[in-house]
Design a protein around this motif. Structure first.
Motif, PDB file in Angstrom:
ATOM      1  N   GLU A  23       0.820  -1.205   0.000  1.00  0.00           N
ATOM      2  CA  GLU A  23       0.000   0.000   0.000  1.00  0.00           C
ATOM      3  C   GLU A  23       0.860   1.264   0.000  1.00  0.00           C
ATOM      4  OE1 GLU A  23      -3.840   1.820   2.414  1.00  0.00           O
ATOM      5  OE2 GLU A  23      -2.640   0.242   3.311  1.00  0.00           O
ATOM      6  N   GLY A  24       2.071   1.185   0.518  1.00  0.00           N
ATOM      7  CA  GLY A  24       2.957   2.343   0.567  1.00  0.00           C
ATOM      8  C   GLY A  24       3.684   2.630  -0.735  1.00  0.00           C
ATOM      9  N   THR A  25       3.638   1.723  -1.697  1.00  0.00           N
ATOM     10  CA  THR A  25       4.310   1.953  -2.979  1.00  0.00           C
ATOM     11  C   THR A  25       3.391   2.726  -3.917  1.00  0.00           C
ATOM     12  OG1 THR A  25       3.503  -0.115  -3.938  1.00  0.00           O
ATOM     13  CG2 THR A  25       5.575  -0.227  -2.724  1.00  0.00           C
ATOM     14  N   LYS A  26       3.974   3.293  -4.982  1.00  0.00           N
ATOM     15  CA  LYS A  26       3.160   4.047  -5.940  1.00  0.00           C
ATOM     16  C   LYS A  26       2.156   3.138  -6.645  1.00  0.00           C
ATOM     17  CE  LYS A  26       6.343   7.762  -7.060  1.00  0.00           C
ATOM     18  NZ  LYS A  26       7.056   8.458  -8.130  1.00  0.00           N
ATOM     19  N   THR A  27       2.595   1.959  -7.017  1.00  0.00           N
ATOM     20  CA  THR A  27       1.691   1.009  -7.677  1.00  0.00           C
ATOM     21  C   THR A  27       0.580   0.573  -6.725  1.00  0.00           C
ATOM     22  OG1 THR A  27       3.556   0.203  -8.972  1.00  0.00           O
ATOM     23  CG2 THR A  27       1.596  -1.168  -8.933  1.00  0.00           C
ATOM     24  N   GLY A  28       0.939   0.339  -5.492  1.00  0.00           N
ATOM     25  CA  GLY A  28      -0.055  -0.073  -4.502  1.00  0.00           C
ATOM     26  C   GLY A  28      -1.083   1.008  -4.246  1.00  0.00           C
ATOM     27  N   THR A  29      -0.622   2.264  -4.152  1.00  0.00           N
ATOM     28  CA  THR A  29      -1.541   3.376  -3.943  1.00  0.00           C
ATOM     29  C   THR A  29      -2.516   3.479  -5.111  1.00  0.00           C
ATOM     30  OG1 THR A  29       0.148   4.550  -2.706  1.00  0.00           O
ATOM     31  CG2 THR A  29      -1.694   5.851  -3.513  1.00  0.00           C
ATOM     32  N   TRP A  30      -2.001   3.344  -6.327  1.00  0.00           N
ATOM     33  CA  TRP A  30      -2.848   3.408  -7.520  1.00  0.00           C
ATOM     34  C   TRP A  30      -3.848   2.254  -7.524  1.00  0.00           C
ATOM     35  CZ3 TRP A  30      -3.503  -0.042 -11.560  1.00  0.00           C
ATOM     36  CH2 TRP A  30      -4.259   0.430 -12.624  1.00  0.00           C
ATOM     37  N   LEU A  31      -3.374   1.041  -7.214  1.00  0.00           N
ATOM     38  CA  LEU A  31      -4.250  -0.130  -7.236  1.00  0.00           C
ATOM     39  C   LEU A  31      -5.344  -0.028  -6.177  1.00  0.00           C
ATOM     40  CD1 LEU A  31      -4.812  -2.908  -8.476  1.00  0.00           C
ATOM     41  CD2 LEU A  31      -3.387  -3.864  -6.680  1.00  0.00           C
ATOM     42  N   PHE A  32      -4.990   0.385  -4.965  1.00  0.00           N
ATOM     43  CA  PHE A  32      -5.996   0.531  -3.911  1.00  0.00           C
ATOM     44  C   PHE A  32      -7.028   1.601  -4.280  1.00  0.00           C
ATOM     45  CE2 PHE A  32      -2.938  -1.745  -1.268  1.00  0.00           C
ATOM     46  CZ  PHE A  32      -3.779  -2.589  -0.561  1.00  0.00           C
ATOM     47  N   LEU A  33      -6.590   2.671  -4.956  1.00  0.00           N
ATOM     48  CA  LEU A  33      -7.515   3.706  -5.411  1.00  0.00           C
ATOM     49  C   LEU A  33      -8.481   3.155  -6.455  1.00  0.00           C
ATOM     50  CD1 LEU A  33      -8.353   6.708  -5.336  1.00  0.00           C
ATOM     51  CD2 LEU A  33      -6.686   7.089  -7.162  1.00  0.00           C
ATOM     52  N   GLN A  34      -7.960   2.340  -7.386  1.00  0.00           N
ATOM     53  CA  GLN A  34      -8.818   1.752  -8.414  1.00  0.00           C
ATOM     54  C   GLN A  34      -9.839   0.789  -7.806  1.00  0.00           C
ATOM     55  OE1 GLN A  34      -8.765   2.937 -11.526  1.00  0.00           O
ATOM     56  NE2 GLN A  34      -7.160   4.269 -10.741  1.00  0.00           N
ATOM     57  N   ASN A  36     -10.994   0.930  -4.776  1.00  0.00           N
ATOM     58  CA  ASN A  36     -11.955   1.756  -4.043  1.00  0.00           C
ATOM     59  C   ASN A  36     -12.975   2.375  -4.999  1.00  0.00           C
ATOM     60  OD1 ASN A  36     -13.127   2.978  -1.866  1.00  0.00           O
ATOM     61  ND2 ASN A  36     -11.684   4.675  -1.811  1.00  0.00           N
ATOM     62  N   LYS A  37     -12.516   2.860  -6.151  1.00  0.00           N
ATOM     63  CA  LYS A  37     -13.436   3.414  -7.155  1.00  0.00           C
ATOM     64  C   LYS A  37     -14.409   2.354  -7.656  1.00  0.00           C
ATOM     65  CE  LYS A  37     -10.526   7.054  -9.109  1.00  0.00           C
ATOM     66  NZ  LYS A  37      -9.803   7.478 -10.329  1.00  0.00           N
ATOM     67  N   LEU A  38     -13.899   1.148  -7.889  1.00  0.00           N
ATOM     68  CA  LEU A  38     -14.754   0.052  -8.349  1.00  0.00           C
ATOM     69  C   LEU A  38     -15.800  -0.310  -7.297  1.00  0.00           C
ATOM     70  CD1 LEU A  38     -15.371  -2.169 -10.454  1.00  0.00           C
ATOM     71  CD2 LEU A  38     -13.758  -3.603  -9.194  1.00  0.00           C
ATOM     72  N   ALA A  39     -15.392  -0.348  -6.032  1.00  0.00           N
ATOM     73  CA  ALA A  39     -16.334  -0.668  -4.955  1.00  0.00           C
ATOM     74  C   ALA A  39     -17.409   0.407  -4.833  1.00  0.00           C
ATOM     75  CB  ALA A  39     -15.591  -0.828  -3.637  1.00  0.00           C
ATOM     76  N   ASN A  40     -17.011   1.671  -4.948  1.00  0.00           N
ATOM     77  CA  ASN A  40     -17.994   2.756  -4.882  1.00  0.00           C
ATOM     78  C   ASN A  40     -18.959   2.710  -6.065  1.00  0.00           C
ATOM     79  OD1 ASN A  40     -17.005   3.795  -2.498  1.00  0.00           O
ATOM     80  ND2 ASN A  40     -15.601   5.180  -3.516  1.00  0.00           N
ATOM     81  N   TRP A  41     -18.445   2.397  -7.253  1.00  0.00           N
ATOM     82  CA  TRP A  41     -19.299   2.293  -8.434  1.00  0.00           C
ATOM     83  C   TRP A  41     -20.305   1.148  -8.266  1.00  0.00           C
ATOM     84  CZ3 TRP A  41     -19.693  -1.910 -11.724  1.00  0.00           C
ATOM     85  CH2 TRP A  41     -20.498  -1.713 -12.829  1.00  0.00           C
ATOM     86  N   ALA A  42     -19.827  -0.013  -7.821  1.00  0.00           N
ATOM     87  CA  ALA A  42     -20.714  -1.166  -7.644  1.00  0.00           C
ATOM     88  C   ALA A  42     -21.758  -0.887  -6.566  1.00  0.00           C
ATOM     89  CB  ALA A  42     -19.901  -2.406  -7.281  1.00  0.00           C
ATOM     90  N   SER A  43     -21.352  -0.187  -5.520  1.00  0.00           N
ATOM     91  CA  SER A  43     -22.287   0.155  -4.451  1.00  0.00           C
ATOM     92  C   SER A  43     -23.395   1.065  -4.966  1.00  0.00           C
ATOM     93  CB  SER A  43     -21.541   0.826  -3.314  1.00  0.00           C
ATOM     94  OG  SER A  43     -22.434   1.239  -2.321  1.00  0.00           O
ATOM     95  N   ALA A  44     -23.025   2.062  -5.764  1.00  0.00           N
ATOM     96  CA  ALA A  44     -24.031   2.981  -6.307  1.00  0.00           C
ATOM     97  C   ALA A  44     -24.883   2.310  -7.372  1.00  0.00           C
ATOM     98  CB  ALA A  44     -23.339   4.215  -6.886  1.00  0.00           C
ATOM     99  N   ARG A  45     -24.283   1.499  -8.212  1.00  0.00           N
ATOM    100  CA  ARG A  45     -25.000   0.883  -9.332  1.00  0.00           C
ATOM    101  C   ARG A  45     -25.979  -0.193  -8.872  1.00  0.00           C
ATOM    102  NH1 ARG A  45     -26.983  -0.193 -14.042  1.00  0.00           N
ATOM    103  NH2 ARG A  45     -26.071  -1.719 -15.405  1.00  0.00           N
ATOM    104  N   TYR A  46     -25.540  -1.024  -7.941  1.00  0.00           N
ATOM    105  CA  TYR A  46     -26.349  -2.172  -7.547  1.00  0.00           C
ATOM    106  C   TYR A  46     -26.978  -2.033  -6.165  1.00  0.00           C
ATOM    107  CZ  TYR A  46     -24.116  -4.209 -11.585  1.00  0.00           C
ATOM    108  OH  TYR A  46     -23.672  -4.446 -12.858  1.00  0.00           O
ATOM    109  N   GLY A  47     -26.788  -0.905  -5.513  1.00  0.00           N
ATOM    110  CA  GLY A  47     -27.406  -0.683  -4.208  1.00  0.00           C
ATOM    111  C   GLY A  47     -26.852  -1.566  -3.108  1.00  0.00           C
TER     112      GLY A  47
END
Length: 64
Positions: A23-34, A36-47
């Motif tokens: 999580e502390g690496t640049k790749t890890g930060t980017w991956l965790f952000l992606q 998180n975005k996917l989880a937020n999208w799925a939460s909004a899309r599918y309730g």
């Protein structure tokens, strides 16, 4: 049975250490952000309300 339990505990400790390092690496930060975005999208899309447990448990009980 005991070796299986010890193996599960060791795997959990190593996995947690690797995840917190990654999580502390640049790749890890980017991956965790992606993710998180996917989880937020799925939460909004599918309730999906799994990630909001406070709202589920703060309703007053019938005995109050």
């Amino acid at each position: 049975m005991i070796p299986w339990i010890l193996m599960a505990m060791a795997s959990g400790i190593i996995g947690a250490a690797t995840s917190s390092w990654f999580e502390g690496t640049k790749t890890g930060t980017w991956l965790f952000l992606q993710v998180n975005k996917l989880a937020n999208w799925a939460s909004a899309r599918y309730g999906i309300d799994i990630l909001r447990p406070c709202l589920l448990y703060t309703s007053p009980s019938p005995r109050d």
